[in-house]
Design a protein around this motif. Structure first.
Motif, PDB file in Angstrom:
ATOM      1  N   PRO A   1       0.926  -1.342   0.239  1.00 57.86           N
ATOM      2  CA  PRO A   1      -0.101  -0.069   0.009  1.00 57.86           C
ATOM      3  C   PRO A   1       0.742   1.296  -0.480  1.00 57.86           C
ATOM      4  O   PRO A   1       2.509   1.438   0.055  1.00 57.86           O
ATOM      5  CB  PRO A   1      -1.141  -0.088   1.372  1.00 57.86           C
ATOM      6  CG  PRO A   1       0.361  -1.245   2.399  1.00 57.86           C
ATOM      7  CD  PRO A   1       0.402  -1.903   0.745  1.00 57.86           C
ATOM      8  N   VAL A   2       0.466   2.473  -0.504  1.00 58.45           N
ATOM      9  CA  VAL A   2       0.943   3.520  -0.475  1.00 58.45           C
ATOM     10  C   VAL A   2       1.263   4.490   1.360  1.00 58.45           C
ATOM     11  O   VAL A   2       0.298   4.327   1.544  1.00 58.45           O
ATOM     12  CB  VAL A   2       0.113   4.687  -1.056  1.00 58.45           C
ATOM     13  CG1 VAL A   2       0.429   5.990  -1.537  1.00 58.45           C
ATOM     14  CG2 VAL A   2       0.094   4.476  -2.469  1.00 58.45           C
ATOM     15  N   GLN A   3       3.030   4.465   1.026  1.00 62.22           N
ATOM     16  CA  GLN A   3       3.288   5.087   2.490  1.00 62.22           C
ATOM     17  C   GLN A   3       2.744   6.714   2.587  1.00 62.22           C
ATOM     18  O   GLN A   3       3.057   7.089   1.062  1.00 62.22           O
ATOM     19  CB  GLN A   3       4.441   4.894   2.777  1.00 62.22           C
ATOM     20  CG  GLN A   3       5.054   3.224   2.992  1.00 62.22           C
ATOM     21  CD  GLN A   3       4.827   2.739   1.784  1.00 62.22           C
ATOM     22  OE1 GLN A   3       4.793   1.656   1.111  1.00 62.22           O
ATOM     23  NE2 GLN A   3       6.801   3.130   1.193  1.00 62.22           N
TER      24      GLN A   3
ATOM     25  N   ALA B   1       0.088   5.951  -7.736  1.00 66.15           N
ATOM     26  CA  ALA B   1       1.231   6.108  -7.952  1.00 66.15           C
ATOM     27  C   ALA B   1       1.267   4.665  -7.899  1.00 66.15           C
ATOM     28  O   ALA B   1       2.969   4.655  -8.046  1.00 66.15           O
ATOM     29  CB  ALA B   1       1.068   6.415  -6.191  1.00 66.15           C
ATOM     30  N   ALA B   2       0.493   3.540  -7.570  1.00 58.73           N
ATOM     31  CA  ALA B   2       0.695   2.129  -7.297  1.00 58.73           C
ATOM     32  C   ALA B   2       1.416   1.948  -9.060  1.00 58.73           C
ATOM     33  O   ALA B   2       2.239   1.321  -9.679  1.00 58.73           O
ATOM     34  CB  ALA B   2       0.142   1.900  -6.643  1.00 58.73           C
TER      35      ALA B   2
ATOM     36  N   VAL C   1      -4.377  10.569   1.076  1.00 60.78           N
ATOM     37  CA  VAL C   1      -4.809   9.851  -0.218  1.00 60.78           C
ATOM     38  C   VAL C   1      -5.274   9.697  -0.798  1.00 60.78           C
ATOM     39  O   VAL C   1      -5.752   8.829   0.040  1.00 60.78           O
ATOM     40  CB  VAL C   1      -3.122   9.354  -0.207  1.00 60.78           C
ATOM     41  CG1 VAL C   1      -2.820   8.707  -2.082  1.00 60.78           C
ATOM     42  CG2 VAL C   1      -1.733  10.609   0.375  1.00 60.78           C
ATOM     43  N   SER C   2      -5.936  10.065  -2.125  1.00 62.78           N
ATOM     44  CA  SER C   2      -7.389   9.303  -1.940  1.00 62.78           C
ATOM     45  C   SER C   2      -7.063   7.956  -2.808  1.00 62.78           C
ATOM     46  O   SER C   2      -6.124   7.281  -3.160  1.00 62.78           O
ATOM     47  CB  SER C   2      -8.108  10.219  -3.094  1.00 62.78           C
ATOM     48  OG  SER C   2      -7.346  10.376  -4.518  1.00 62.78           O
ATOM     49  N   PRO C   3      -8.348   7.183  -2.792  1.00 64.18           N
ATOM     50  CA  PRO C   3      -7.302   5.992  -3.577  1.00 64.18           C
ATOM     51  C   PRO C   3      -7.541   6.193  -4.327  1.00 64.18           C
ATOM     52  O   PRO C   3      -6.448   5.283  -5.355  1.00 64.18           O
ATOM     53  CB  PRO C   3      -8.839   5.129  -3.096  1.00 64.18           C
ATOM     54  CG  PRO C   3     -10.081   5.478  -2.207  1.00 64.18           C
ATOM     55  CD  PRO C   3      -9.212   7.267  -1.998  1.00 64.18           C
TER      56      PRO C   3
ATOM     57  N   PHE D   1       6.319  12.967  -4.827  1.00 64.60           N
ATOM     58  CA  PHE D   1       5.796  14.131  -4.524  1.00 64.60           C
ATOM     59  C   PHE D   1       4.382  14.623  -4.538  1.00 64.60           C
ATOM     60  O   PHE D   1       4.034  14.034  -5.316  1.00 64.60           O
ATOM     61  CB  PHE D   1       6.335  16.158  -5.168  1.00 64.60           C
ATOM     62  CG  PHE D   1       7.916  16.035  -4.308  1.00 64.60           C
ATOM     63  CD1 PHE D   1       8.570  15.626  -3.309  1.00 64.60           C
ATOM     64  CD2 PHE D   1       8.895  16.322  -5.142  1.00 64.60           C
ATOM     65  CE1 PHE D   1       9.796  15.730  -2.949  1.00 64.60           C
ATOM     66  CE2 PHE D   1       9.913  16.396  -5.315  1.00 64.60           C
ATOM     67  CZ  PHE D   1      11.221  16.220  -3.917  1.00 64.60           C
ATOM     68  N   VAL D   2       3.603  15.120  -3.879  1.00 58.14           N
ATOM     69  CA  VAL D   2       2.391  15.417  -4.219  1.00 58.14           C
ATOM     70  C   VAL D   2       1.648  16.973  -4.138  1.00 58.14           C
ATOM     71  O   VAL D   2       2.087  17.525  -2.848  1.00 58.14           O
ATOM     72  CB  VAL D   2       0.832  14.904  -3.664  1.00 58.14           C
ATOM     73  CG1 VAL D   2      -0.373  15.670  -3.950  1.00 58.14           C
ATOM     74  CG2 VAL D   2       1.171  13.594  -3.800  1.00 58.14           C
TER      75      VAL D   2
END
Ligand code: ADP
Ligand code: MG
Length: 381
Positions: free
Chosen positions: A202-204, A231-232, A223-225, A253-254
């Motif tokens: 999962p995204v960290q 990102a994944a 972070v939205s799904p 970066f977001v």
């Protein structure tokens, strides 16, 4: 196969140590190559070859001992990995590690994989320095090679500062990046097998202090799904595009734009990553076990997060009181809290900024875990 083979690792730091732990749990013997006789991984490995990374005798000894070889840090000379690969399976390969060793090559690879990165310019000559567009300032000048934990980076606001910064960095090849207003930082760890199978953790969501990772939260609270999925997907593309085999971490970066939040690839690491240490205690398979599996061509399974968690890095600063006297952090009080998992890397001496260990806090909800994290921080001072 598990129970029979010996797995080798180039580098003896904490990442190598946790790889060794995972390999040994599955019944493998291990061999570590690292010049330091007290290296965290060397201390726990069946074998420890104590030579420089490019030493011919050391590499020969590792080949002699190990049936397959991986690396725990990207600055292993790529030629050493290529020499090992002539005799043994090596993952990740010297070629992909070479891309990750160089920020210019890394950014070019992101672009080739169709993933956006920060606007940048490569600076290797005085002419390239002079030709840098104004739009890249204010920016961050980073050495193309050997930077980590914010080292080898200087923030520059003007051309004068840029010239001075390049001189300060010894006029080595650098990348100048535009300084972005970061909404937040996240990272994704993927594992890719030799057969092209791809799985991701999962995204960290990560918080850095002074350029060093301080806190990782999973699930990423802000972070939205859809963004996590993107990102994944980008991380998978980056891995697949270079035929990567092993565990790869991509930092993003977001940034906020007029059209919403946008992902920008920052850098990647051809190995397990500090932001993935939580996987040991909070997932049903850890990033280190997937490093073992990719190295030995065992099946890859999609990891599942079974506990929301917060990971706190333990830097050497905690080993000193306000007067600078050495002390031992109060582990007993920390471990009295539910869901605290202590990992210390076996480093003999603490120094400010040195990564000594980490704590993973797990619980029924992220809110509970964050409350525990606040208590831990107040206990550790
Ligand atoms: P390192 O190899 O030291 O991890 P990074 O490039 O990841 O180097 O930079 C460390 C940290 O510095 C990042 O996590 C981020 O917080 C900050 N940073 C780096 N580049 C930029 C940028 N272009 N704009 C804003 N912040 C940045
Ligand atoms: Mg980084």
């Amino acid at each position: 196969m598990p129970g029979h083979a010996t797995l080798g690792v180039m580098g003896g730091g904490q990442l190598g140590r946790m790889f060794v732990h995972a390999a040994q749990a599955m019944g493998y013997r291990t061999a570590v190559l690292d010049p330091d006789s007290a290296s965290p991984a060397g201390l726990v490995s069946h074998q420890h070859v104590r030579t420089a990374y490019a030493d011919a005798d050391g590499l020969a000894a590792l080949i002699e001992s190990a049936d397959a070889i991986t690396t725990e840090f990207e600055n292993v000379p790529a030629v050493a990995l290529r020499a090992l690969a002539e005799r043994r399976p090596v993952a990740p390969s010297g070629d992909v590690v070479a891309i990750c060793q160089d920020r210019a090559a890394e950014k070019a690879h992101f672009v080739a994989a169709g993933v956006a990165c920060a606007p940048y310019a490569v600076i290797e000559t005085a002419e390239q320095l002079a030709a840098v567009p104004d739009a890249l300032l204010p920016g961050i000048l980073k050495t193309a090679r050997l930077g980590y934990d914010g080292k080898g980076q200087i923030g520059v606001a003007t051309r004068e500062e840029l010239i001075a910064a390049w001189a300060l960095l010894g006029q080595v090849p650098c990348v100048l990046e535009q300084r972005l207003a970061l909404h937040l930082e996240l990272s994704v760890i993927v594992a890719r097998g030799a057969d092209g199978a791809l799985v991701n953790f999962p995204v960290q969501q990560n918080l850095h202090r002074d350029g060093i990772l301080a806190v990782t939260q999973v699930p990423a609270p802000d972070v939205s799904p859809a963004l996590a999925e993107e990102a994944a997907r980008c991380a998978g593309q980056i891995a697949a595009q270079m035929g990567y085999v092993g565990v790869l971490c991509v930092e993003f970066f977001v940034v906020r734009t007029e059209s919403g939040l946008r992902l920008v690839a920052n850098e990647m690491a051809p190995r397990p990553h500090n932001s993935g240490h939580y996987t040991i205690d909070a997932c049903d398979v850890s990033q280190f076990e997937l490093q073992v599996r990719t190295l030995t061509a065992l099946p890859l399974v999609a990891p599942r997060l079974h506990s929301p968690c917060v990971m706190l890095n333990l830097l050497g600063d905690l080993w000193f009181d306000a007067e600078g006297r050495e002390r031992t952090p109060c582990w007993d009080a920390v471990l009295a809290l539910p869901g605290t998992h202590l990992h210390l890397y076996g480093k003999a001496s603490a120094r400010p900024g040195r990564k000594m260990g980490h704590l993973t806090l797990t619980g029924a909800s992220l809110a509970t875990v964050r409350a525990t994290a606040l208590r831990v921080c107040s206990l550790l001072g």
